[in-house]
Design an enzyme around this catalytic site. Structure first.
Site, PDB file in Angstrom:
ATOM      1  N   ASP A 123     -19.736  21.316 -49.562  1.00 21.22           N
ATOM      2  CA  ASP A 123     -18.503  21.039 -48.815  1.00 21.22           C
ATOM      3  C   ASP A 123     -17.388  21.891 -49.409  1.00 21.22           C
ATOM      4  O   ASP A 123     -16.547  21.422 -50.175  1.00 21.22           O
ATOM      5  CB  ASP A 123     -18.162  19.548 -48.882  1.00 21.22           C
ATOM      6  CG  ASP A 123     -17.055  19.168 -47.904  1.00 21.22           C
ATOM      7  OD1 ASP A 123     -16.604  20.051 -47.146  1.00 21.22           O
ATOM      8  OD2 ASP A 123     -16.658  17.998 -47.898  1.00 21.22           O
ATOM      9  N   PHE A 164     -11.881  10.268 -46.332  1.00 24.15           N
ATOM     10  CA  PHE A 164     -11.051   9.125 -45.938  1.00 24.15           C
ATOM     11  C   PHE A 164      -9.618   9.568 -45.700  1.00 24.15           C
ATOM     12  O   PHE A 164      -9.188  10.634 -46.147  1.00 24.15           O
ATOM     13  CB  PHE A 164     -11.067   8.042 -47.028  1.00 24.15           C
ATOM     14  CG  PHE A 164     -10.436   8.486 -48.325  1.00 24.15           C
ATOM     15  CD1 PHE A 164      -9.078   8.332 -48.561  1.00 24.15           C
ATOM     16  CD2 PHE A 164     -11.204   9.073 -49.321  1.00 24.15           C
ATOM     17  CE1 PHE A 164      -8.491   8.764 -49.735  1.00 24.15           C
ATOM     18  CE2 PHE A 164     -10.632   9.505 -50.509  1.00 24.15           C
ATOM     19  CZ  PHE A 164      -9.271   9.345 -50.720  1.00 24.15           C
ATOM     20  N   HIS A 221     -11.075  21.022 -54.228  1.00 29.25           N
ATOM     21  CA  HIS A 221     -11.997  20.542 -55.257  1.00 29.25           C
ATOM     22  C   HIS A 221     -13.191  21.466 -55.445  1.00 29.25           C
ATOM     23  O   HIS A 221     -13.605  21.695 -56.571  1.00 29.25           O
ATOM     24  CB  HIS A 221     -12.517  19.147 -54.897  1.00 29.25           C
ATOM     25  CG  HIS A 221     -11.475  18.088 -54.893  1.00 29.25           C
ATOM     26  ND1 HIS A 221     -11.609  16.907 -54.199  1.00 29.25           N
ATOM     27  CD2 HIS A 221     -10.264  18.042 -55.487  1.00 29.25           C
ATOM     28  CE1 HIS A 221     -10.533  16.156 -54.374  1.00 29.25           C
ATOM     29  NE2 HIS A 221      -9.697  16.831 -55.140  1.00 29.25           N
ATOM     30  N   GLY A 279      -8.656   6.893 -56.111  1.00 29.23           N
ATOM     31  CA  GLY A 279      -9.462   5.860 -56.747  1.00 29.23           C
ATOM     32  C   GLY A 279     -10.580   5.383 -55.859  1.00 29.23           C
ATOM     33  O   GLY A 279     -10.843   5.931 -54.788  1.00 29.23           O
ATOM     34  N   SER A 280     -11.255   4.336 -56.290  1.00 26.41           N
ATOM     35  CA  SER A 280     -12.335   3.757 -55.515  1.00 26.41           C
ATOM     36  C   SER A 280     -11.778   3.008 -54.317  1.00 26.41           C
ATOM     37  O   SER A 280     -10.587   2.714 -54.249  1.00 26.41           O
ATOM     38  CB  SER A 280     -13.163   2.818 -56.386  1.00 26.41           C
ATOM     39  OG  SER A 280     -12.343   1.795 -56.925  1.00 26.41           O
ATOM     40  N   HIS A 288     -11.117  15.006 -60.219  1.00 25.46           N
ATOM     41  CA  HIS A 288     -10.739  14.973 -58.804  1.00 25.46           C
ATOM     42  C   HIS A 288     -10.847  13.592 -58.187  1.00 25.46           C
ATOM     43  O   HIS A 288     -10.601  13.434 -56.996  1.00 25.46           O
ATOM     44  CB  HIS A 288     -11.575  15.973 -58.011  1.00 25.46           C
ATOM     45  CG  HIS A 288     -12.936  15.498 -57.600  1.00 25.46           C
ATOM     46  ND1 HIS A 288     -13.817  14.877 -58.456  1.00 25.46           N
ATOM     47  CD2 HIS A 288     -13.574  15.552 -56.402  1.00 25.46           C
ATOM     48  CE1 HIS A 288     -14.930  14.590 -57.805  1.00 25.46           C
ATOM     49  NE2 HIS A 288     -14.817  14.980 -56.551  1.00 25.46           N
ATOM     50  N   GLY A 345     -15.054   6.769 -57.900  1.00 28.45           N
ATOM     51  CA  GLY A 345     -15.506   5.793 -56.922  1.00 28.45           C
ATOM     52  C   GLY A 345     -15.969   6.410 -55.630  1.00 28.45           C
ATOM     53  O   GLY A 345     -17.153   6.627 -55.420  1.00 28.45           O
TER      54      GLY A 345
END
Length: 472
Positions: free
Chosen positions: A97, A206, A328, A378-379, A403, A406
């Site tokens: 990716d 997300f 990333h 975060g997660s 980076h 979770g």
């Protein structure tokens, strides 16, 4: 593998020497605090890191970030620098990716303004933004138009009135890499790209609406446009199947070319060629094209987030300003001090963010004096962090930082961990995620951030608390 195999350098740095395996070209340096090191030692990802350290041409140490987890070929969460142009390049050490990354938007909008609008906001975001692995764009683009996207990056969105100039100013590389070459991208990748621009995708991608819960560096937060109790938005996605196809194509090409250069890669997914080979030049042109596609994709998604806020909160969309956009999974030519020498390197970052300290050339102008922002999601349902890169990190990690935690683990590694509930106070929309479940790593993002701060890769600026999560 256990602690007896490691040499402890300091409170946050552990080294696995080249004597651990005769094929290792450089030591593996693990950045982790006491809460993380034993768990990292148990992960399959560390075996992959050892294998990655066998790539020819590496210099310094292979850096392992505190949020490391299994990937394909190389693990997610590593930095590998190869001497340029005498070293080698491996697409598997950059990732499928290409330019998966995060765009952060800050605002003056108070979190209290959406107290009664959580459901409408979540629904509007999910309806406006195509999500999921099979998500397709509502824009009808030809392969030729996708080539323009791959050349221009976020600038393409600016020309389409889907960006502000300040969006580009506050993005890594201005939202566009030079020397992209769409002609080196396969027809299959271009066909996939034409269907997916402006989509979130699936997996760990997300969009999260958050509130700035705490500020630790007020001056930096002001420069960034982050204010306590005000809304922020994180957008995590990349180049979708366009980039994945580019990576897959060139791993195959490098596997075929390796014997010509008398290279025996440590693993088929870590196929590599010399940096001065024609195949390497072709891959770099195609990789930059995929990176530009990802910059454009996050910009289009930011535009759609603003449109949703315009609809739900009556015209406040333009109050959401870009804080930063960071990649990333990327490879870049950079200058670094290695073993006392100032050296040109090709830096592979896979699941790691560039984190240049204050005054380093290449930082976006608003952050030249502060250092590059580091965004650490975060997660699911947990806090995220905004940090600033330090001068110390330039020497310690080739100017790189973690980076996330979770949500950033691979699906393969997720199977090793138990499910934990998402906070019932977070509104979640997604094909495979509900408000009652989700998977995260054993460590919290706070332990990852503690390591980044303790190792002096980055300093804390602000902590974000999630309110709405859109997940593919």
């Amino acid at each position: 593998m256990d602690r007896t195999d490691l040499t402890r350098i300091d409170d946050y740095t552990w080294e696995l020497p080249t004597s651990f395996h005769e094929a290792m070209r450089v030591p593996v340096r693990i950045l982790a605090n006491e809460d993380l090191i034993d768990e990292i030692l148990e992960r399959p990802a560390l075996e992959q890191a050892v294998r990655t350290a066998m790539l020819p041409g590496l210099v310094g140490s292979l850096i392992v970030m505190p949020d490391v987890h299994s990937g394909q070929g190389a693990p997610m969460g590593i930095v590998a620098a190869s001497k340029y142009p005498a070293g080698a390049i491996a697409p598997g050490a950059i990732g499928h990716d290409i330019n998966s990354g995060v765009r952060l938007l800050g605002s003056r909008v108070r979190a209290s303004e959406i107290d009664e609008l959580i459901d409408p906001l979540a629904n509007a975001l999910y309806e406006r933004i195509p999500c999921g692995a099979d998500a397709q764009s509502d824009m009808s683009l030809t392969s030729s138009e996708i080539d323009h996207v791959a050349q221009s990056g976020a600038q393409w969105a600016l020309r389409r009135d889907m960006a502000h100039q300040d969006d580009l100013v506050r993005a890594e590389e201005g939202g566009r890499l030079n020397d992209a070459d769409p002609a080196k991208v396969s027809a299959a990748a271009r066909k996939l790209g034409a269907k997916q621009l402006g989509t979130l995708g699936g997996g760990q991608h997300f969009i999260e609406v958050s509130v700035v819960e705490e500020v630790y560096n007020r001056a930096a937060a002001i420069t960034m446009g982050l204010r306590k109790k005000r809304l922020a938005v994180q957008i995590h996605c990349g180049s979708r199947d366009y980039g994945r196809q580019v990576c897959a194509d060139y791993i195959t090409k490098f596997q075929e070319a390796a014997p010509k250069y008398d290279i025996d890669p440590p693993h088929p997914d870590l196929a590599c060629v010399p940096l001065d080979a024609s195949e390497a030049s072709d891959y770099m042109g195609a990789m930059r094209a995929a990176a530009n596609y990802a910059y454009a994709n996050r910009q289009v998604l930011a535009h759609r987030v603003r449109e949703v806020f315009d609809d739900v909160l009556d015209g406040v969309g333009d109050q959401f300003k870009t804080v930063y956009d960071v990649a990333h999974n990327l490879g870049q030519v950079e200058m670094h001090d290695v073993d006392g020498k100032h050296m040109r390197c090709y830096v592979h970052r896979k699941g790691a963010a560039r984190a240049f300290g204050p005054g380093t050339p290449g930082i976006s102008l608003p952050y030249r004096a502060l250092g590059q922002p580091v965004l650490v999601p975060g997660s699911m349902g947990g806090p995220s962090w905004v940090m600033l890169a330090t001068r110390e990190g330039m020497a310690k990690s080739f100017g790189s930082a973690c980076h996330g935690a979770g949500r950033t683990m691979s699906r393969h590694e997720a199977s090793y961990h138990s499910e934990v509930p998402v906070s019932e106070n977070v509104e979640v929309r997604g094909e495979n995620v509900t408000a009652g479940g989700g998977v995260q790593l054993k460590e919290t993002v706070d332990a990852v951030v503690d390591t980044a701060a303790g190792a002096k890769l980055a300093s804390r600026v602000a902590r974000l608390k999630p309110l709405v999560v859109i997940h593919g």
